[in-house]
Every structure is written in C-alpha cells, then in structure tokens.
Design a protein around this motif. Structure first.
Motif, PDB file in Angstrom:
ATOM      1  N   UNK A 163       0.830  -1.206   0.000  1.00  5.32           N
ATOM      2  CA  UNK A 163       0.000   0.000   0.000  1.00  5.32           C
ATOM      3  C   UNK A 163       0.867   1.260   0.000  1.00  5.32           C
ATOM      4  N   UNK A 164       1.961   1.256   0.750  1.00 13.88           N
ATOM      5  CA  UNK A 164       2.869   2.401   0.741  1.00 13.88           C
ATOM      6  C   UNK A 164       3.499   2.631  -0.623  1.00 13.88           C
ATOM      7  N   UNK A 165       3.820   1.522  -1.326  1.00  9.32           N
ATOM      8  CA  UNK A 165       4.381   1.651  -2.674  1.00  9.32           C
ATOM      9  C   UNK A 165       3.356   2.237  -3.639  1.00  9.32           C
ATOM     10  N   UNK A 166       2.112   1.754  -3.574  1.00 11.28           N
ATOM     11  CA  UNK A 166       1.071   2.234  -4.498  1.00 11.28           C
ATOM     12  C   UNK A 166       0.759   3.713  -4.247  1.00 11.28           C
ATOM     13  N   UNK A 167       0.569   4.076  -2.972  1.00  6.68           N
ATOM     14  CA  UNK A 167       0.227   5.465  -2.665  1.00  6.68           C
ATOM     15  C   UNK A 167       1.438   6.395  -2.805  1.00  6.68           C
ATOM     16  N   UNK A 168       2.634   5.881  -2.484  1.00 13.14           N
ATOM     17  CA  UNK A 168       3.831   6.711  -2.587  1.00 13.14           C
ATOM     18  C   UNK A 168       4.303   6.936  -4.005  1.00 13.14           C
ATOM     19  N   UNK A 169       3.774   6.165  -4.956  1.00 16.57           N
ATOM     20  CA  UNK A 169       4.191   6.363  -6.341  1.00 16.57           C
ATOM     21  C   UNK A 169       3.766   7.717  -6.868  1.00 16.57           C
ATOM     22  N   UNK A 170       2.719   8.293  -6.307  1.00 20.65           N
ATOM     23  CA  UNK A 170       2.287   9.624  -6.760  1.00 20.65           C
ATOM     24  C   UNK A 170       3.372  10.658  -6.486  1.00 20.65           C
ATOM     25  N   UNK A 171       3.999  10.595  -5.315  1.00 19.10           N
ATOM     26  CA  UNK A 171       5.091  11.525  -5.013  1.00 19.10           C
ATOM     27  C   UNK A 171       6.272  11.289  -5.944  1.00 19.10           C
ATOM     28  N   UNK A 172       6.532  10.012  -6.261  1.00 22.69           N
ATOM     29  CA  UNK A 172       7.608   9.683  -7.192  1.00 22.69           C
ATOM     30  C   UNK A 172       7.324  10.254  -8.577  1.00 22.69           C
ATOM     31  N   UNK A 173       6.074  10.153  -9.025  1.00 19.30           N
ATOM     32  CA  UNK A 173       5.714  10.708 -10.329  1.00 19.30           C
ATOM     33  C   UNK A 173       5.771  12.226 -10.338  1.00 19.30           C
ATOM     34  N   UNK A 174       5.363  12.849  -9.242  1.00 15.62           N
ATOM     35  CA  UNK A 174       5.442  14.304  -9.163  1.00 15.62           C
ATOM     36  C   UNK A 174       6.888  14.777  -9.246  1.00 15.62           C
ATOM     37  N   UNK A 175       7.785  14.052  -8.578  1.00 19.68           N
ATOM     38  CA  UNK A 175       9.191  14.449  -8.606  1.00 19.68           C
ATOM     39  C   UNK A 175       9.765  14.317 -10.016  1.00 19.68           C
ATOM     40  N   UNK A 176       9.562  13.169 -10.650  1.00 18.27           N
ATOM     41  CA  UNK A 176      10.098  12.985 -11.993  1.00 18.27           C
ATOM     42  C   UNK A 176       9.359  13.835 -13.020  1.00 18.27           C
ATOM     43  N   UNK A 177       8.079  14.098 -12.814  1.00 15.96           N
ATOM     44  CA  UNK A 177       7.366  14.998 -13.714  1.00 15.96           C
ATOM     45  C   UNK A 177       7.919  16.403 -13.662  1.00 15.96           C
ATOM     46  N   UNK A 178       8.321  16.838 -12.489  1.00 18.08           N
ATOM     47  CA  UNK A 178       8.953  18.156 -12.364  1.00 18.08           C
ATOM     48  C   UNK A 178      10.333  18.171 -13.019  1.00 18.08           C
ATOM     49  N   UNK A 179      11.080  17.063 -12.857  1.00 20.45           N
ATOM     50  CA  UNK A 179      12.415  17.000 -13.465  1.00 20.45           C
ATOM     51  C   UNK A 179      12.322  16.998 -14.986  1.00 20.45           C
ATOM     52  N   UNK A 180      11.367  16.216 -15.551  1.00 18.19           N
ATOM     53  CA  UNK A 180      11.220  16.130 -17.000  1.00 18.19           C
ATOM     54  C   UNK A 180      10.292  17.204 -17.572  1.00 18.19           C
TER      55      UNK A 180
END
Length: 385
Positions: A269-286
C-alpha cells in the motif's frame, strides 16, 4: 568386610553422580524429524533451529542413521537449485521446481559404514521449505503394549502450509469486503471493474480518468489489493523475505504468518500510494507535470482491476500446492507478470493518447517512471524463481 562394605556404600553415590552429568550420545533417528539444526558460526557448531528465535537460514542440518542398502526415502517440495548434501558431499540438486522423493541410502557410497550421517538441505538465496520434508515410508506401528522409539514417534506427518488457516481467514475477509463495496458503491465500483472498457474507449474509462483519485472507495480498494498481493508474497513468493534491506528494516520471524501478511500489506500500500510523489518528482524533473495526474489514475485503475485475479491464485495455492506446487508457482508468476506488464502497457497507451511517446523526452520519462520499476519488481518477485 564391614569396613569394605561401608567404603563401597559411600563410593556408589559418587559414581552415580558422576555418571548423571556425563553427556549422553545423540539418539539415533530412523527418519526425518521436525527438529532441524543450523550452523552457529561464532561458536563453530550446530545448534537447534528455533523459528521464533533464529533468523531463517539458507542451510539446515539433521543427523540421520542411514544403513547402506536399507531404504530411507524422503519426500519434499523443492524450488530450482535446492541441493542435498550427505556428510558435506553433494548428492542431489533440483533442476526444476517440483515434488521429489529421494532414497538417502542409495545416495551414499557403497563402502559407507552404517551409522549417523549428516544431512544438509541448502537453497541459494532463499529459505528451503522445511515443512514439506517428510518420510516417504510411513512409520510402522508397534505391537500392542510396546512403546514406540523416540525417534519414530517424533517423525512428522505430511501437512499443509503452517499459515493455511490465516490465508483462508484473509481470503474470506477480502471476499466479504469486495461484495460489500460492490453493493454499497455500485457506480464507482463499476467504473473500475468493467471488463468491456478495459482496452476500449468507454465512457466509464474516461469518467474515471477525470474523477478524483484518492477517494474513500479507492483507498479501501487499494488496501484490499495490497492484502491480496501480500498473501501471494507470503504464501508462494516467500523468498521476498530474504532481501537484505527488507530484513534489516523489518526483522519478522518466519513463523509469524499474520504479522508478515500485515507488514507486506503496508509495504505494498505504501508503494502504491507513494508512487504519486515519485511521479510528481520525476514529472517536475522532465517538465511533464501535466501528465502526472492522468498517469497515476490509469495506474490505480489498472492495478485495482488486475488485483481481482490475485485471490483466485491463492485459492489455487490452497487447493493444489501439495500436489502440483510447480503448476501453482507458474500460474502465480504468470499472473504477477501480467499485472506488472499490463499496467505498463495501459499507462503507456493512455499517455500516448495525450501526447506521442515517439518523442525521446517523453519516452525517457516513461522508462524512468514505469519500465525501470517494472524490471526491478519482476526481478524480485518473478525471475527469482
């Protein structure tokens, strides 16, 4: 004579007391027992393995009395590369996951003496399934009134997984929760679990992609998906607990089935919900932040839909694992691979509708957010077996 008799009387208790503290030789064992030994490296000796005390190991030992020419068959379930050693000599290696029956006496050299021999069960990068080891020949019943030897009375009977009742209880809970959610939140439930709109352009699919992602319904469904995935990891993909980082952060005993299921549920559950923060970080980088929300919504929708197949695999495990363990393992690996690869394809298809992935910049973003995590998960869960 009286003096000698008195002296002898006084010497008898001392002799008996000295014999009382003399270490007794180990009792011979006619077959396998539930008592396994592990190597204690600091003290350089074998000690009794206690599941609630010692950490799981890769190698387990037993002293067995083996007579060349007198059969001693054992039955066990082995994953690929599981090996058996007799007196530190390799005698058997499993080439494919399957159930095996091996006669230990036939694996000894012809000139080996009858007596105790050291059996070692070793599995590289994993923990052997000790519960599956049993004597292939049942114990012969003694005559009425005669006591069974200790070594024969301690022989284990073939049994199922030690957490079978826990798995059945969690599966019942998952089924009741899915049924209750479908009856209570039917419109939202249908938007996710609609088979005809999975690869089409249905209105329900587009409706889900514009609705808020973190609703109470979606959060409960994510927890149910995490619980289903955790049951699969604990029951079939048990090697996940041998990951060094995971064991250092969360050191849970192998016998604590319920604790491990709940722990893996929180991790998934932490991986599924935490992926949004991961996507936000890489979306900002790219510099593609406008794609993050729709990508995460498609990710949630796909894993929740594919998660319906996980309880079915658990039912196959409970019904067929004792007879067809390799088939259950192949089905489990296939379903997990379909879940991971299908999620990647669905996300890529949805993003390609918004903007072309032929752009090298967007393709690199997709590789960083979906392809690389997919390869890591396949390596940890599927290709390990």
């Amino acid at each position: 004579m009286c003096l000698l008799w008195l002296c002898g009387l006084r010497l008898v208790p001392a002799t008996a007391q000295a014999a009382e503290y003399r270490p007794l030789p180990p009792a011979p064992r006619a077959g396998l027992t539930a008592d396994w030994l592990i190597f204690d490296e600091p003290r350089n000796r074998l000690v009794l393995y206690l599941p609630d005390y010692h950490r799981p190991a890769y190698a387990y030992y037993q002293w067995l009395t083996i007579r060349p020419g007198k059969g001693l068959p054992v039955r066990f379930t082995a994953r690929e590369k599981l090996s058996l050693f007799l007196d530190n000599r390799l005698v058997f290696t499993a080439r494919v996951p399957a159930s095996y029956t091996v006669d230990l006496s036939s694996l000894l050299p012809a000139d080996s003496p009858a007596g105790p021999h050291l059996l070692c069960v070793w599995q590289p990068d994993a923990t052997p399934d000790l519960a599956s080891f049993s004597n292939a020949v049942p114990v012969v019943a003694a005559k009425p009134g005669a006591a069974l030897p200790a070594s024969l009375a301690a022989q284990p009977r073939p049994r199922g997984h030690q957490g079978q009742n826990v798995f059945v209880g969690f599966l019942l809970l998952i089924g009741l929760c899915y049924g209750g959610l479908r009856a209570t939140y039917q419109p939202g439930f249908t938007r996710i679990y609609q088979l005809e709109g999975l690869w089409g352009k249905g209105a329900a699919e587009q409706d889900f992609l514009i609705k808020p992602t973190l609703t109470w319904l979606n959060l409960v469904l994510v927890l149910l998906f995490s619980l289903s995935f955790a049951l699969l990891l604990v029951a079939i993909h048990t090697n996940i607990q041998s990951i060094v980082i995971l064991r250092r952060l969360f050191d849970v005993a192998e016998s604590a089935i319920m604790v491990r299921v709940l722990l893996y549920t929180l991790l998934v559950a932490g991986f599924v919900l935490g992926k949004y923060l991961f996507l936000e970080l890489l979306g900002y980088i790219f510099d593609v932040t406008e794609l993050v929300t729709i990508q995460y919504r498609e990710f949630i929708r796909t894993i929740l839909f594919m998660g319906l197949f996980l309880p079915v695999v658990m039912l196959l495990y409970l019904g067929l694992n004792q007879r067809l363990p390799e088939t259950v393992l192949w089905v489990s690996n296939g379903v997990v691979s379909l879940l991971l690869v299908g999620t990647l394809l669905r996300v890529a298809r949805t993003l390609h509708r918004k903007t072309s992935l032929l752009n090298l910049h967007l393709f690199s973003y997709l590789c960083a957010t979906e392809v690389i995590p997919l390869i890591i998960l396949l390596k940890l869960i599927v290709f390990t077996y």
